[in-house]
Design a protein around this motif. Structure first.
Motif, PDB file in Angstrom:
ATOM      1  N   THR A  85       6.094   4.879  38.291  1.00  0.00           N
ATOM      2  CA  THR A  85       6.422   5.478  37.004  1.00  0.00           C
ATOM      3  C   THR A  85       7.707   5.241  36.596  1.00  0.00           C
ATOM      4  O   THR A  85       7.980   5.439  35.342  1.00  0.00           O
ATOM      5  CB  THR A  85       6.158   7.049  37.290  1.00  0.00           C
ATOM      6  N   GLU A  86       8.558   4.628  37.434  1.00  0.00           N
ATOM      7  CA  GLU A  86      10.043   4.220  36.864  1.00  0.00           C
ATOM      8  C   GLU A  86       9.865   3.051  35.931  1.00  0.00           C
ATOM      9  O   GLU A  86      10.753   2.781  35.155  1.00  0.00           O
ATOM     10  CB  GLU A  86      10.808   3.986  37.941  1.00  0.00           C
ATOM     11  N   LEU A  87       8.808   2.324  36.190  1.00  0.00           N
ATOM     12  CA  LEU A  87       8.500   1.218  35.263  1.00  0.00           C
ATOM     13  C   LEU A  87       8.356   1.582  33.630  1.00  0.00           C
ATOM     14  O   LEU A  87       8.497   1.138  32.821  1.00  0.00           O
ATOM     15  CB  LEU A  87       7.131   0.437  35.715  1.00  0.00           C
ATOM     16  N   ILE A  88       8.110   2.935  33.471  1.00  0.00           N
ATOM     17  CA  ILE A  88       7.968   3.475  32.198  1.00  0.00           C
ATOM     18  C   ILE A  88       8.890   4.392  31.867  1.00  0.00           C
ATOM     19  O   ILE A  88       9.757   4.057  30.795  1.00  0.00           O
ATOM     20  CB  ILE A  88       6.585   4.279  32.165  1.00  0.00           C
ATOM     21  N   ARG A  89       9.345   5.374  32.929  1.00  0.00           N
ATOM     22  CA  ARG A  89      10.434   6.296  32.473  1.00  0.00           C
ATOM     23  C   ARG A  89      11.728   5.586  32.417  1.00  0.00           C
ATOM     24  O   ARG A  89      12.489   6.027  31.487  1.00  0.00           O
ATOM     25  CB  ARG A  89      10.399   7.336  33.638  1.00  0.00           C
ATOM     26  N   GLY A  90      12.144   4.464  33.311  1.00  0.00           N
ATOM     27  CA  GLY A  90      13.104   3.911  33.235  1.00  0.00           C
ATOM     28  C   GLY A  90      12.958   2.320  32.840  1.00  0.00           C
ATOM     29  O   GLY A  90      13.513   1.335  33.292  1.00  0.00           O
ATOM     30  N   SER A  91      12.116   2.305  32.039  1.00  0.00           N
ATOM     31  CA  SER A  91      11.458   0.633  31.687  1.00  0.00           C
ATOM     32  C   SER A  91      12.746   0.209  30.999  1.00  0.00           C
ATOM     33  O   SER A  91      13.551   0.683  30.517  1.00  0.00           O
ATOM     34  CB  SER A  91      10.258   0.998  30.721  1.00  0.00           C
ATOM     35  N   CYS A 116       4.335   5.162  25.679  1.00  0.00           N
ATOM     36  CA  CYS A 116       2.965   5.798  25.754  1.00  0.00           C
ATOM     37  C   CYS A 116       1.803   4.916  26.099  1.00  0.00           C
ATOM     38  O   CYS A 116       1.003   5.325  26.724  1.00  0.00           O
ATOM     39  CB  CYS A 116       2.906   6.471  24.387  1.00  0.00           C
ATOM     40  N   ALA A 117       1.732   3.739  25.069  1.00  0.00           N
ATOM     41  CA  ALA A 117       0.604   2.909  25.394  1.00  0.00           C
ATOM     42  C   ALA A 117       0.404   2.368  26.708  1.00  0.00           C
ATOM     43  O   ALA A 117      -0.612   2.110  27.293  1.00  0.00           O
ATOM     44  CB  ALA A 117       0.664   1.974  24.455  1.00  0.00           C
ATOM     45  N   LEU A 118       1.709   1.896  27.308  1.00  0.00           N
ATOM     46  CA  LEU A 118       1.800   1.389  28.704  1.00  0.00           C
ATOM     47  C   LEU A 118       1.290   2.413  29.632  1.00  0.00           C
ATOM     48  O   LEU A 118       0.644   2.087  30.684  1.00  0.00           O
ATOM     49  CB  LEU A 118       3.297   0.955  28.861  1.00  0.00           C
ATOM     50  N   GLY A 119       1.769   3.515  29.478  1.00  0.00           N
ATOM     51  CA  GLY A 119       1.286   4.721  30.531  1.00  0.00           C
ATOM     52  C   GLY A 119      -0.113   4.856  30.371  1.00  0.00           C
ATOM     53  O   GLY A 119      -0.972   4.949  31.594  1.00  0.00           O
ATOM     54  N   VAL A 120      -0.786   4.903  29.243  1.00  0.00           N
ATOM     55  CA  VAL A 120      -2.266   4.944  29.097  1.00  0.00           C
ATOM     56  C   VAL A 120      -3.019   3.733  29.833  1.00  0.00           C
ATOM     57  O   VAL A 120      -3.958   3.705  30.688  1.00  0.00           O
ATOM     58  CB  VAL A 120      -2.702   4.860  27.461  1.00  0.00           C
ATOM     59  N   LEU A 121      -2.507   2.654  29.622  1.00  0.00           N
ATOM     60  CA  LEU A 121      -3.079   1.291  30.131  1.00  0.00           C
ATOM     61  C   LEU A 121      -2.934   1.194  31.803  1.00  0.00           C
ATOM     62  O   LEU A 121      -3.911   1.040  32.469  1.00  0.00           O
ATOM     63  CB  LEU A 121      -2.372   0.016  29.581  1.00  0.00           C
ATOM     64  N   LEU A 122      -1.826   1.601  32.101  1.00  0.00           N
ATOM     65  CA  LEU A 122      -1.429   1.471  33.762  1.00  0.00           C
ATOM     66  C   LEU A 122      -2.324   2.760  34.421  1.00  0.00           C
ATOM     67  O   LEU A 122      -3.016   2.344  35.467  1.00  0.00           O
ATOM     68  CB  LEU A 122      -0.152   1.723  34.165  1.00  0.00           C
ATOM     69  N   LEU A 155       1.559  10.571  32.365  1.00  0.00           N
ATOM     70  CA  LEU A 155       2.654  11.474  31.872  1.00  0.00           C
ATOM     71  C   LEU A 155       4.086  11.127  31.952  1.00  0.00           C
ATOM     72  O   LEU A 155       4.680  11.531  31.407  1.00  0.00           O
ATOM     73  CB  LEU A 155       2.559  12.661  33.061  1.00  0.00           C
ATOM     74  N   ALA A 156       4.119   9.864  32.340  1.00  0.00           N
ATOM     75  CA  ALA A 156       5.474   9.266  32.258  1.00  0.00           C
ATOM     76  C   ALA A 156       6.029   8.736  31.027  1.00  0.00           C
ATOM     77  O   ALA A 156       6.907   8.793  30.468  1.00  0.00           O
ATOM     78  CB  ALA A 156       5.529   8.346  33.487  1.00  0.00           C
ATOM     79  N   ALA A 212       3.963  16.506  35.054  1.00  0.00           N
ATOM     80  CA  ALA A 212       3.499  17.255  34.043  1.00  0.00           C
ATOM     81  C   ALA A 212       4.649  18.113  33.670  1.00  0.00           C
ATOM     82  O   ALA A 212       5.278  18.122  32.354  1.00  0.00           O
ATOM     83  CB  ALA A 212       2.157  18.045  34.363  1.00  0.00           C
ATOM     84  N   LEU A 213       5.340  18.710  34.326  1.00  0.00           N
ATOM     85  CA  LEU A 213       6.527  19.638  34.078  1.00  0.00           C
ATOM     86  C   LEU A 213       7.931  18.863  33.530  1.00  0.00           C
ATOM     87  O   LEU A 213       8.361  19.143  32.625  1.00  0.00           O
ATOM     88  CB  LEU A 213       7.015  20.611  35.235  1.00  0.00           C
ATOM     89  N   SER A 214       7.815  17.708  34.040  1.00  0.00           N
ATOM     90  CA  SER A 214       8.925  16.875  33.663  1.00  0.00           C
ATOM     91  C   SER A 214       8.741  16.456  32.366  1.00  0.00           C
ATOM     92  O   SER A 214       9.600  16.128  31.480  1.00  0.00           O
ATOM     93  CB  SER A 214       9.373  15.697  34.649  1.00  0.00           C
ATOM     94  N   CYS A 215       7.684  15.913  32.149  1.00  0.00           N
ATOM     95  CA  CYS A 215       7.350  15.302  30.771  1.00  0.00           C
ATOM     96  C   CYS A 215       7.320  16.402  29.560  1.00  0.00           C
ATOM     97  O   CYS A 215       7.905  16.026  28.560  1.00  0.00           O
ATOM     98  CB  CYS A 215       5.832  14.898  30.835  1.00  0.00           C
ATOM     99  N   VAL A 216       6.704  17.342  29.808  1.00  0.00           N
ATOM    100  CA  VAL A 216       6.766  18.637  29.003  1.00  0.00           C
ATOM    101  C   VAL A 216       8.253  19.036  28.727  1.00  0.00           C
ATOM    102  O   VAL A 216       8.694  19.445  27.546  1.00  0.00           O
ATOM    103  CB  VAL A 216       5.633  19.811  29.215  1.00  0.00           C
ATOM    104  N   GLY A 217       8.930  19.308  29.875  1.00  0.00           N
ATOM    105  CA  GLY A 217      10.472  19.822  29.770  1.00  0.00           C
ATOM    106  C   GLY A 217      11.222  18.955  28.933  1.00  0.00           C
ATOM    107  O   GLY A 217      12.046  19.373  28.122  1.00  0.00           O
TER     108      GLY A 217
END
Length: 519
Positions: A85-91, A116-122, A155-156, A212-217
């Motif tokens: 998920t760091e590929l997305i959050r820290g991409s 967002c698109a990358l998260g859906v694809l992965l 979620l990332a 989930a909580l990290s994303c929403v928060g």
């Protein structure tokens, strides 16, 4: 023309002019002095990190005891996915938002939609590949859990750019609050489910609740909101920068995944559990220090890049700081590994202690590797970083295969030696573009290394007299000896005391004003 939005502006009752508001949308907290803000952010981040570390340690102990080695092997998959998920959050794209001096609102929006698109694809790809992935890790019985775990990538995506903007504007308090809330809730969920006999599903629930909580928060505490995306030509530079950083991260992820897959596939889930537990004992202190430090280090180094003396001083400070914090800790954990593993996890996990002692060698090297990675990004050398990763990561992956004939211990030792061998060459690759000298590295590591060695010698002498496996009082006594040795040497050796005073002084002073960032 440039503009920033000070914190007080968010509380002002006056409605800002639309043009000023647009210019400030991605730099709402850029006013003030950089070092002062970084110091406050570093303190808040450190406090939050230590609190999260304590909660996570309690959770690891409870879940490990509840599941046992036969079921805890699934943690290998969880660790790989969380790293993914760091590929997305820290991409690379999100890193470009931090590194760039200008971040127009449209460009940030485009990067956000791409993440967002990358998260859906992965998520879709990994769900479809769940049967194959579970087989590779030697856990064919857990295909459903592997498929559910893929949701962490979904979620990332939405939180990547907001988190990057919070870090860019040194809003570390907000990030720390979100992360601590997510950790407490997810760890509580895991403990409750593990105690109730949920098995490996407890680990899946922990990862999903945390994501989930990290994303929403993050979305709630970040004042920035995406808008109309910018044309592709305006974000082409972000894409080039991001492709290089993301490529390095992908190679790092592959390196961190291959060993766990090999252990599970060749030696079974019990060996995977032992190897994963040893790795967690190493990564828990390493990641709890390196991850928050990165949030402070990359923006700070980016701001002083171009001022050679300031950059060198900042680099030496970072290396010394992580060395003083982590190396004595690693030495202490290595010496007391048998007693710690038996006391915390039980005698059935005893074999993890030997693996941990081997992996400590890799941990010592990774401390310096993290700082080198920060320098690559902060100095804009992402293409060179990619070339370095493409050259060296296959060698590290090859080290796992070399060690297979000697079992899990052979794999761990081969990996540790390969990691150590990469430290100096990596620094030599990055130093020219960053204006660093070899003396900067040597000066920064010398005293932390000597201090850590002294702590190890004193602790070994103590263990020869007092067996830390005799009970908690003996274990705490030995650990206290290590802490008192480190503190005592810091106080009595003038050079060490002066160096630490310089670190603290750098954090308290504000020699470099924050740049006003145009939009």
């Amino acid at each position: 023309m440039t503009a920033t939005l000070p914190p007080s502006a968010a509380r002002s009752t006056a409605r800002p002019e639309p043009a000023k508001r647009r210019r400030a949308e991605t730099d709402w907290h850029a006013s003030g002095r950089l070092a002062s803000a970084a110091a406050r952010g570093g303190l808040v981040t450190a406090l939050g990190t230590w609190a999260r570390c304590a909660v996570q340690l309690v959770t690891v102990i409870g879940v490990t005891r509840a599941l046992g080695p036969s079921q805890y092997g699934f943690a290998a998959v969880v660790i790989v996915y969380n790293a993914g998920t760091e590929l997305i959050r820290g991409s690379g794209l999100a890193s470009a938002v931090i590194q760039r001096k200008r971040v127009p609102h449209g460009s940030a929006s485009t990067v956000h939609y791409l993440n967002c698109a990358l998260g859906v694809l992965l998520t879709a790809v990994l769900m479809a590949a769940a049967p194959a992935i579970s087989t590779v890790f030697g856990m064919g019985h857990a295909t459903r859990d592997v498929a559910l775990l893929a949701l962490v990538f979904l979620l990332a995506g939405p939180a990547a750019v907001p988190a990057a903007l919070l870090a860019r504007n040194l809003a570390f308090g907000r990030l720390a609050a979100v992360e601590f809330t997510a950790v407490v809730a997810s760890c509580g969920t895991a403990l409750a489910l593990a105690a109730g006999g949920a098995g490996s599903s407890a680990l899946v629930a922990q990862a999903l609740v945390a994501s989930a909580l990290s994303c929403v928060g993050t979305l709630l505490v970040c004042p920035w909101r995406p808008g109309r995306p910018a044309p592709w030509r305006t974000v082409r530079g972000y894409a080039a920068f991001g492709a290089n950083v993301a490529g390095v991260q992908a190679l790092n992820l592959l390196t961190r995944s291959v060993d766990k897959a090999l252990v599970g596939g060749f030696f079974g889930p019990v060996s995977a559990a032992l190897y994963t537990q040893a790795g967690q004992l190493l990564l828990l202190p390493l990641e709890q220090v390196a991850t928050p430090m990165q949030r402070v280090a990359v923006p700070a180094l980016s701001r002083v890049h171009g001022n050679r003396d300031a950059f060198r001083h900042c680099y030496r400070t970072l290396v010394s700081l992580v060395g003083y914090i982590l190396w004595p800790m690693f030495i202490t954990l290595a010496v007391l590994a048998d007693a710690i593993v038996e006391a915390l996890f039980g005698s059935e996990w005893a074999a993890a202690a030997e693996l941990f002692r081997i992996l400590v060698i890799a941990g010592v090297a990774q401390v310096l590797g993290h700082v080198t990675a920060w320098v690559f990004v902060a100095s804009g050398q992402v293409r060179r970083q990619t070339l370095w990763a493409v050259t060296t990561r296959p060698l590290v992956i090859g080290s796992f295969f070399i060690g297979i004939p000697w079992g899990v211990r052979g794999m761990a030792l081969s990996y540790a030696l390969a990691s150590l061998a990469m430290v100096l060459p990596g620094f030599l690759v990055v130093r020219r573009g960053a204006g660093l000298a070899v003396s900067d590295l040597l000066r920064a590591v010398l005293r932390p290394a000597l201090l850590s060695t002294a702590v190890g010698v004193v602790l070994l002498a103590t263990v020869a007299l007092v067996d830390p496996r005799q009970g908690w009082p003996a274990l705490f006594g030995c650990a206290a000896t290590a802490v008192l040795t480190a503190v005592g040497l810091t106080l009595v050796i003038p050079s060490v005391r002066a160096e630490l005073a310089g670190v603290i002084g750098l954090l308290r002073r504000a020699p470099v004003p924050a740049e006003k960032v145009p939009s």
